[in-house]
Design a protein around this motif. Structure first.
Motif, PDB file in Angstrom:
ATOM      1  N   PHE A  66       2.506 -10.998   3.399  1.00 31.68           N
ATOM      2  CA  PHE A  66       2.788 -10.471   2.065  1.00 31.68           C
ATOM      3  C   PHE A  66       3.539  -9.160   2.210  1.00 31.68           C
ATOM      4  O   PHE A  66       3.170  -8.328   3.051  1.00 31.68           O
ATOM      5  CB  PHE A  66       1.487 -10.232   1.277  1.00 31.68           C
ATOM      6  N   ALA A  67       4.580  -8.978   1.411  1.00 35.24           N
ATOM      7  CA  ALA A  67       5.346  -7.730   1.442  1.00 35.24           C
ATOM      8  C   ALA A  67       5.653  -7.352   0.004  1.00 35.24           C
ATOM      9  O   ALA A  67       6.641  -7.801  -0.579  1.00 35.24           O
ATOM     10  CB  ALA A  67       6.625  -7.901   2.252  1.00 35.24           C
ATOM     11  N   ILE A  68       4.780  -6.573  -0.566  1.00 38.71           N
ATOM     12  CA  ILE A  68       4.836  -6.256  -1.992  1.00 38.71           C
ATOM     13  C   ILE A  68       4.994  -4.755  -2.170  1.00 38.71           C
ATOM     14  O   ILE A  68       4.372  -3.967  -1.424  1.00 38.71           O
ATOM     15  CB  ILE A  68       3.569  -6.816  -2.681  1.00 38.71           C
ATOM     16  N   TYR A  71       5.868  -1.902   0.809  1.00 39.76           N
ATOM     17  CA  TYR A  71       5.621  -2.517   2.118  1.00 39.76           C
ATOM     18  C   TYR A  71       6.817  -3.357   2.560  1.00 39.76           C
ATOM     19  O   TYR A  71       7.013  -3.576   3.747  1.00 39.76           O
ATOM     20  CB  TYR A  71       4.368  -3.393   2.078  1.00 39.76           C
ATOM     21  N   TRP A 127      -3.492  -1.388  -5.299  1.00 42.75           N
ATOM     22  CA  TRP A 127      -3.263  -1.929  -3.961  1.00 42.75           C
ATOM     23  C   TRP A 127      -4.426  -2.804  -3.512  1.00 42.75           C
ATOM     24  O   TRP A 127      -4.248  -3.793  -2.807  1.00 42.75           O
ATOM     25  CB  TRP A 127      -2.960  -0.818  -2.949  1.00 42.75           C
ATOM     26  N   VAL A 130      -3.704  -6.158  -4.738  1.00 42.21           N
ATOM     27  CA  VAL A 130      -2.656  -6.822  -3.951  1.00 42.21           C
ATOM     28  C   VAL A 130      -3.301  -7.492  -2.746  1.00 42.21           C
ATOM     29  O   VAL A 130      -3.069  -8.676  -2.461  1.00 42.21           O
ATOM     30  CB  VAL A 130      -1.572  -5.819  -3.485  1.00 42.21           C
ATOM     31  N   CYS A 131      -4.143  -6.746  -2.034  1.00 40.80           N
ATOM     32  CA  CYS A 131      -4.779  -7.281  -0.826  1.00 40.80           C
ATOM     33  C   CYS A 131      -5.680  -8.464  -1.173  1.00 40.80           C
ATOM     34  O   CYS A 131      -5.634  -9.507  -0.519  1.00 40.80           O
ATOM     35  CB  CYS A 131      -5.595  -6.195  -0.121  1.00 40.80           C
ATOM     36  N   ARG A 134      -4.330 -11.996  -2.194  1.00 37.18           N
ATOM     37  CA  ARG A 134      -3.754 -12.821  -1.131  1.00 37.18           C
ATOM     38  C   ARG A 134      -4.557 -14.098  -0.909  1.00 37.18           C
ATOM     39  O   ARG A 134      -4.000 -15.156  -0.641  1.00 37.18           O
ATOM     40  CB  ARG A 134      -3.668 -12.029   0.184  1.00 37.18           C
ATOM     41  N   ASP A 157      -1.182  -9.287   8.132  1.00 37.58           N
ATOM     42  CA  ASP A 157      -0.690  -8.096   7.443  1.00 37.58           C
ATOM     43  C   ASP A 157       0.748  -7.836   7.891  1.00 37.58           C
ATOM     44  O   ASP A 157       1.119  -8.165   9.027  1.00 37.58           O
ATOM     45  CB  ASP A 157      -1.504  -6.858   7.855  1.00 37.58           C
ATOM     46  N   VAL A 158       1.501  -7.143   7.056  1.00 38.68           N
ATOM     47  CA  VAL A 158       2.890  -6.844   7.420  1.00 38.68           C
ATOM     48  C   VAL A 158       3.018  -5.495   8.122  1.00 38.68           C
ATOM     49  O   VAL A 158       4.030  -5.238   8.790  1.00 38.68           O
ATOM     50  CB  VAL A 158       3.794  -6.895   6.155  1.00 38.68           C
ATOM     51  N   ASP A 159       2.006  -4.641   8.035  1.00 37.85           N
ATOM     52  CA  ASP A 159       2.142  -3.279   8.574  1.00 37.85           C
ATOM     53  C   ASP A 159       1.808  -3.237  10.068  1.00 37.85           C
ATOM     54  O   ASP A 159       0.937  -2.497  10.523  1.00 37.85           O
ATOM     55  CB  ASP A 159       1.289  -2.273   7.785  1.00 37.85           C
ATOM     56  N   LYS A 291      -0.907   4.452   9.659  1.00 37.94           N
ATOM     57  CA  LYS A 291      -1.234   4.337   8.234  1.00 37.94           C
ATOM     58  C   LYS A 291      -0.533   5.459   7.476  1.00 37.94           C
ATOM     59  O   LYS A 291      -0.719   6.626   7.789  1.00 37.94           O
ATOM     60  CB  LYS A 291      -2.745   4.444   8.029  1.00 37.94           C
ATOM     61  N   TYR A 293      -0.534   5.779   3.914  1.00 37.83           N
ATOM     62  CA  TYR A 293      -0.918   5.348   2.575  1.00 37.83           C
ATOM     63  C   TYR A 293      -0.302   6.226   1.489  1.00 37.83           C
ATOM     64  O   TYR A 293       0.003   5.751   0.406  1.00 37.83           O
ATOM     65  CB  TYR A 293      -2.440   5.341   2.434  1.00 37.83           C
ATOM     66  N   ARG A 297       0.975   3.679  -1.213  1.00 39.99           N
ATOM     67  CA  ARG A 297       0.050   3.302  -2.276  1.00 39.99           C
ATOM     68  C   ARG A 297       0.129   4.316  -3.398  1.00 39.99           C
ATOM     69  O   ARG A 297       0.191   5.513  -3.148  1.00 39.99           O
ATOM     70  CB  ARG A 297      -1.391   3.271  -1.733  1.00 39.99           C
TER      71      ARG A 297
HETATM   72  N1  UDP Z   1       0.191  -5.328   0.859  1.00 36.39           N
HETATM   73  C1  UDP Z   1       1.450  -5.219   0.264  1.00 36.39           C
HETATM   74  N2  UDP Z   1       1.653  -4.283  -0.706  1.00 36.39           N
HETATM   75  C2  UDP Z   1       0.665  -3.429  -1.108  1.00 36.39           C
HETATM   76  C3  UDP Z   1      -0.603  -3.529  -0.499  1.00 36.39           C
HETATM   77  C4  UDP Z   1      -0.801  -4.481   0.492  1.00 36.39           C
HETATM   78  O1  UDP Z   1       2.360  -5.952   0.615  1.00 36.39           O
HETATM   79  O2  UDP Z   1       0.917  -2.597  -1.992  1.00 36.39           O
HETATM   80  C5  UDP Z   1      -0.042  -6.376   1.856  1.00 36.39           C
HETATM   81  C6  UDP Z   1       0.641  -6.061   3.176  1.00 36.39           C
HETATM   82  O3  UDP Z   1       0.930  -7.268   3.845  1.00 36.39           O
HETATM   83  C7  UDP Z   1      -0.436  -5.288   3.897  1.00 36.39           C
HETATM   84  C8  UDP Z   1      -1.676  -6.068   3.480  1.00 36.39           C
HETATM   85  O4  UDP Z   1      -1.438  -6.441   2.130  1.00 36.39           O
HETATM   86  O5  UDP Z   1      -0.230  -5.246   5.294  1.00 36.39           O
HETATM   87  C9  UDP Z   1      -2.996  -5.297   3.580  1.00 36.39           C
HETATM   88  O6  UDP Z   1      -2.866  -3.996   3.083  1.00 36.39           O
HETATM   89  P1  UDP Z   1      -2.917  -2.741   4.082  1.00 36.39           P
HETATM   90  O7  UDP Z   1      -2.195  -3.100   5.324  1.00 36.39           O
HETATM   91  O8  UDP Z   1      -2.445  -1.540   3.355  1.00 36.39           O
HETATM   92  O9  UDP Z   1      -4.491  -2.648   4.345  1.00 36.39           O
HETATM   93  P2  UDP Z   1      -5.198  -2.067   5.648  1.00 36.39           P
HETATM   94  O10 UDP Z   1      -4.639  -2.780   6.832  1.00 36.39           O
HETATM   95  O11 UDP Z   1      -4.891  -0.612   5.706  1.00 36.39           O
HETATM   96  O12 UDP Z   1      -6.647  -2.350   5.412  1.00 36.39           O
END
Ligand code: UDP
Ligand code: MN
Length: 298
Positions: A66-68, A71, A127, A130-131, A134, A157-159, A291, A293, A297
């Protein structure tokens, strides 16, 4: 607990995707679970055999991401470019990118037998939503075209970006990822949801490992069940005004407590460079991005 689990030796030797596993090659780490599932560490499998065996099965492997919002610009290109270098090289792969802005998806040159599909999804305001959304989206996709064209799927995850070979040794009916920050913690300290009102709650003494929601996978059928379970739990919690401690990850951990994963990936498969060097982490396959954020976010 360290060392080889003798009770599991037979099932380790019969792994469908890696052929013979060599758990004794890594005596300093846990290489199987109490229920006999292999924990895949570098050196315990032969990547060439895994690749050859998977090739014979003529699989199509899905990779969803997911890439929203921000991200997309920040992470998606590098995630896909490095996946081309390292993810299931030599197999048929179909990427599924879920975004609210399909036109902004970067054009990444794909190798032969590899395709990219973009699916439009709505952008949730928070956010956390969003998570959590999924799980519902993945459940629908697995019941649709993704489920028809792939036999096994990884959801990520995309990050993060790939930094080493992530191949068919990671495949199984259901696959869970050990969380890099928690794999060596005492069980009772693991950050499971403990509020008994939540559908994700684990009672004291429950929980095998703390799994990371940034990587999970399995067959389409197993993932249909996983995503249905998590989406249902998230919906129930929301209806009662609850939100589990680590959102979708809490529900994923509940699922894997009730339905033990058939394979567990060592933290080498999804490592956080911020932890620093660890002797047992030989060759990380995915690296978390720092991270940020504040930038990502609202
Ligand atoms: N994500 C996104 N947009 C957002 C929030 C989350 O695309 O605004 C997707 C993205 O793929 C991200 C995943 O949801 O990697 C999980 O969120 P994040 O990586 O921020 O969570 P963490 O790994 O910090 O728990
Ligand atoms: Mn993440």
């Amino acid at each position: 607990p360290m060392g080889v689990c003798p009770a599991a030796t037979m099932s380790l030797l019969r792994d469908n995707f890696t052929g013979v596993l060599r758990p004794w090659a890594r005596p300093e780490v846990l290489t199987c679970t109490s229920w006999g599932a292999p924990i895949i560490w570098d050196g315990t499998f032969d990547p060439d055999v895994a690749q050859q065996k998977a090739g014979q099965k003529n699989l199509t492997i899905g990779l969803t991401v997911f890439a929203i919002g921000r991200y997309l610009e920040k992470y998606l290109a590098r995630f896909l470019e490095t996946a081309e270098q390292h993810f299931m090289v030599g197999q048929r792969v179909v990427y599924y990118v879920f975004t609210e802005r399909p036109a902004a998806v970067p054009r990444v040159a794909l190798g032969p037998g590899r395709r990219l599909r973009v699916e439009r999804v709505a952008r949730e305001r928070r956010w956390q939503d969003v998570c959590m959304e999924r799980m519902r989206t993945l459940h629908a996709a697995l019941g649709g075209r993704l489920g028809r064209e792939a036999s096994f799927v990884f959801c990520m995850d995309v990050d993060q970006h790939f930094s080493g070979a992530f191949g068919p040794e990671a495949l199984a009916e259901s696959v869970a990822q050990l969380h890099a920050w928690h794999y060596h913690w005492p069980r009772r300290l693991l950050p499971f949801e403990r509020d008994g009102r939540s559908a994700a709650a684990l009672a004291p003494g429950e929980g095998d490992f703390y799994y990371h929601a940034a990587v999970f996978g399995g067959s389409v059928a197993a993932l249909r069940e996983l995503t249905a379970h998590c989406a249902r739990g998230l919906r129930r919690d929301r209806a009662r005004g609850l939100e589990a401690r680590w959102h979708d990850e809490s529900h994923l951990n509940k699922f894997f407590w009730l339905h033990k994963p058939a394979k567990v990936l060592s933290p080498e498969f999804c490592w956080s460079p911020e932890i620093g060097r660890r002797a047992e982490i030989r060759r990380p396959r995915l690296l978390w991005a720092p991270k940020e954020y504040g930038l990502l976010r609202d």
